[in-house]
Design an enzyme around this catalytic site. Structure first.
Site, PDB file in Angstrom:
ATOM      1  N   ARG A 104      43.529  35.541  28.158  1.00 27.48           N
ATOM      2  CA  ARG A 104      42.591  34.637  27.499  1.00 27.48           C
ATOM      3  C   ARG A 104      41.291  35.368  27.226  1.00 27.48           C
ATOM      4  O   ARG A 104      40.699  35.935  28.145  1.00 27.48           O
ATOM      5  CB  ARG A 104      42.275  33.457  28.433  1.00 27.48           C
ATOM      6  CG  ARG A 104      43.214  32.352  28.329  1.00 27.48           C
ATOM      7  CD  ARG A 104      42.734  31.056  28.886  1.00 27.48           C
ATOM      8  NE  ARG A 104      41.649  31.040  29.846  1.00 27.48           N
ATOM      9  CZ  ARG A 104      41.124  29.930  30.330  1.00 27.48           C
ATOM     10  NH1 ARG A 104      41.554  28.771  29.912  1.00 27.48           N
ATOM     11  NH2 ARG A 104      40.173  29.954  31.215  1.00 27.48           N
ATOM     12  N   THR A 108      36.142  33.019  23.840  1.00 28.63           N
ATOM     13  CA  THR A 108      36.740  31.979  22.981  1.00 28.63           C
ATOM     14  C   THR A 108      37.804  31.165  23.705  1.00 28.63           C
ATOM     15  O   THR A 108      38.179  30.084  23.243  1.00 28.63           O
ATOM     16  CB  THR A 108      37.421  32.630  21.754  1.00 28.63           C
ATOM     17  OG1 THR A 108      38.521  33.434  22.238  1.00 28.63           O
ATOM     18  CG2 THR A 108      36.453  33.516  20.981  1.00 28.63           C
ATOM     19  N   ASP A 200      41.373  31.697  39.390  1.00 25.03           N
ATOM     20  CA  ASP A 200      42.108  32.566  38.461  1.00 25.03           C
ATOM     21  C   ASP A 200      43.417  33.010  39.127  1.00 25.03           C
ATOM     22  O   ASP A 200      43.403  33.773  40.105  1.00 25.03           O
ATOM     23  CB  ASP A 200      41.241  33.779  38.103  1.00 25.03           C
ATOM     24  CG  ASP A 200      41.892  34.631  37.026  1.00 25.03           C
ATOM     25  OD1 ASP A 200      41.273  34.799  35.964  1.00 25.03           O
ATOM     26  OD2 ASP A 200      43.027  35.133  37.254  1.00 25.03           O
ATOM     27  N   ASP A 203      44.084  36.857  39.411  1.00 29.67           N
ATOM     28  CA  ASP A 203      43.232  37.494  40.426  1.00 29.67           C
ATOM     29  C   ASP A 203      43.705  37.146  41.829  1.00 29.67           C
ATOM     30  O   ASP A 203      43.709  37.993  42.729  1.00 29.67           O
ATOM     31  CB  ASP A 203      41.773  37.058  40.256  1.00 29.67           C
ATOM     32  CG  ASP A 203      41.119  37.721  39.053  1.00 29.67           C
ATOM     33  OD1 ASP A 203      41.664  38.717  38.553  1.00 29.67           O
ATOM     34  OD2 ASP A 203      40.062  37.225  38.616  1.00 29.67           O
TER      35      ASP A 203
HETATM   36  C1  PRP Z   1      45.817  32.630  32.908  1.00 36.25           C
HETATM   37  C2  PRP Z   1      47.109  31.923  33.249  1.00 36.25           C
HETATM   38  C3  PRP Z   1      47.618  31.537  31.889  1.00 36.25           C
HETATM   39  C4  PRP Z   1      46.352  31.218  31.136  1.00 36.25           C
HETATM   40  C5  PRP Z   1      46.175  29.733  31.070  1.00 36.25           C
HETATM   41  O1  PRP Z   1      46.061  33.914  32.478  1.00 36.25           O
HETATM   42  O2  PRP Z   1      47.989  32.713  33.989  1.00 36.25           O
HETATM   43  O3  PRP Z   1      48.355  32.547  31.236  1.00 36.25           O
HETATM   44  O4  PRP Z   1      45.276  31.808  31.874  1.00 36.25           O
HETATM   45  O5  PRP Z   1      45.099  29.393  30.284  1.00 36.25           O
HETATM   46  P1  PRP Z   1      45.258  28.631  28.888  1.00 36.25           P
HETATM   47  O6  PRP Z   1      46.220  27.521  29.099  1.00 36.25           O
HETATM   48  O7  PRP Z   1      43.860  28.148  28.607  1.00 36.25           O
HETATM   49  O8  PRP Z   1      45.713  29.612  27.858  1.00 36.25           O
HETATM   50  P2  PRP Z   1      44.872  34.928  32.110  1.00 36.25           P
HETATM   51  O9  PRP Z   1      44.536  34.816  30.665  1.00 36.25           O
HETATM   52  O10 PRP Z   1      43.741  34.739  33.081  1.00 36.25           O
HETATM   53  O11 PRP Z   1      45.550  36.340  32.290  1.00 36.25           O
HETATM   54  P3  PRP Z   1      46.123  37.041  33.606  1.00 36.25           P
HETATM   55  O12 PRP Z   1      47.384  36.317  34.000  1.00 36.25           O
HETATM   56  O13 PRP Z   1      46.397  38.419  33.133  1.00 36.25           O
HETATM   57  O14 PRP Z   1      45.074  36.993  34.677  1.00 36.25           O
HETATM   58  N1  URA Z   2      43.647  30.501  34.022  1.00 40.28           N
HETATM   59  C1  URA Z   2      43.630  30.505  35.384  1.00 40.28           C
HETATM   60  O1  URA Z   2      44.109  31.454  36.033  1.00 40.28           O
HETATM   61  N2  URA Z   2      43.074  29.464  35.997  1.00 40.28           N
HETATM   62  C2  URA Z   2      42.549  28.414  35.332  1.00 40.28           C
HETATM   63  O2  URA Z   2      42.058  27.472  35.979  1.00 40.28           O
HETATM   64  C3  URA Z   2      42.581  28.446  33.932  1.00 40.28           C
HETATM   65  C4  URA Z   2      43.132  29.494  33.299  1.00 40.28           C
END
Ligand code: PRP
Ligand code: URA
Length: 209
Positions: A104, A108, A200, A203
């Site tokens: 994400r 944005t 997150d 993380d």
């Molecule tokens: C997180 C999560 C989803 C997304 C959800 O991933 O694992 O993929 O955010 O958010 P959304 O519904 O608003 O799109 P992130 O983008 O943080 O990436 P990561 O798994 O690499 O940490």
């Molecule tokens: N992605 C995450 O990992 N946590 C949230 O709460 C939203 C998006």
């Protein structure tokens, strides 16, 4: 419109409560995500097709129903979705695993694609897209767009925690995709994080940040 299943099983509720706690260690978080995925997978796989095969027991030949294991694909959305793969594979060890890489954009909140590798015969498979979080729904909708663009048809989405906004957006984008959720939360905050959520997920799974 797709079906949305929110799990009320006490084990799933308990383990989901544990992963929310900020003092849950990375090790425990990872193990719990695996366990919840396996418990959810048990129910989400309820409609998997079976085939009749002949086997021989110590007593006689007989016909039994067995899973068409080669017909399943698990597709985690990187990174956090990876944490759900082992729990699913424990149930369907012959499944193939595809990967969709999305993150994400912090400003944005829109998904940005960086990787997509799916089984060649994805068009013939029952596909389980897994990601712990459904926040705005942008990542899940984009991942499913990629899968459909490569021929995927029978798709289920599984996540641990979902915001109402994400559920609505995903249903709108992909009304044919059923959604399995361990817990439906209250809302998104101003940073599009789920409240109360767990922070997150990537993380917390990998100890980054
Ligand atoms: C997180 C999560 C989803 C997304 C959800 O991933 O694992 O993929 O955010 O958010 P959304 O519904 O608003 O799109 P992130 O983008 O943080 O990436 P990561 O798994 O690499 O940490
Ligand atoms: N992605 C995450 O990992 N946590 C949230 O709460 C939203 C998006």
């Amino acid at each position: 419109m797709s079906n949305v299943y929110v799990f009320d099983h006490p084990l799933i509720q308990h383990k989901t409560a544990m992963i929310r706690k900020e003092d849950t260690s990375v090790k425990d978080f990872r193990e719990l995500v695996r366990e919840i995925s396996m418990l959810m997978g048990y129910e989400a796989t309820r409609k998997l097709p079976l085939e009749e095969v002949e086997i021989t027991t110590p007593i006689c030949d007989t016909k039994v129903n067995m899973l068409k294991g080669e017909d399943i694909a698990i597709v985690p959305i990187l990174r956090a979705g990876l944490g759900m793969v082992d729990g699913m594979l424990a149930l369907v060890p012959n499944a193939k695993v595809g990967h969709v890489g999305l993150y994400r954009d912090p400003e944005t909140h829109e998904p940005v694609e960086y990787y997509c590798k799916l089984p060649n015969d994805i068009d013939k498979r029952e596909i389980f897209v897994v990601d712990p979080m459904l926040a705005t729904g942008g990542s899940a909708a984009a991942a499913i767009d990629f899968i459909k663009a490569r021929g995927g048809k029978k798709i289920i989405f599984m996540c641990l925690i979902a915001a109402p906004e994400g559920i609505e957006a995903l249903q709108k984008a992909h009304p044919d995709v059923d959604i399995f959720i361990a817990a439906k939360d209250e809302k998104l905050n101003e940073n599009a994080y789920i409240v109360p959520g767990l922070g997150d997920a990537g993380d917390r799974l990998y100890g980054t940040k």
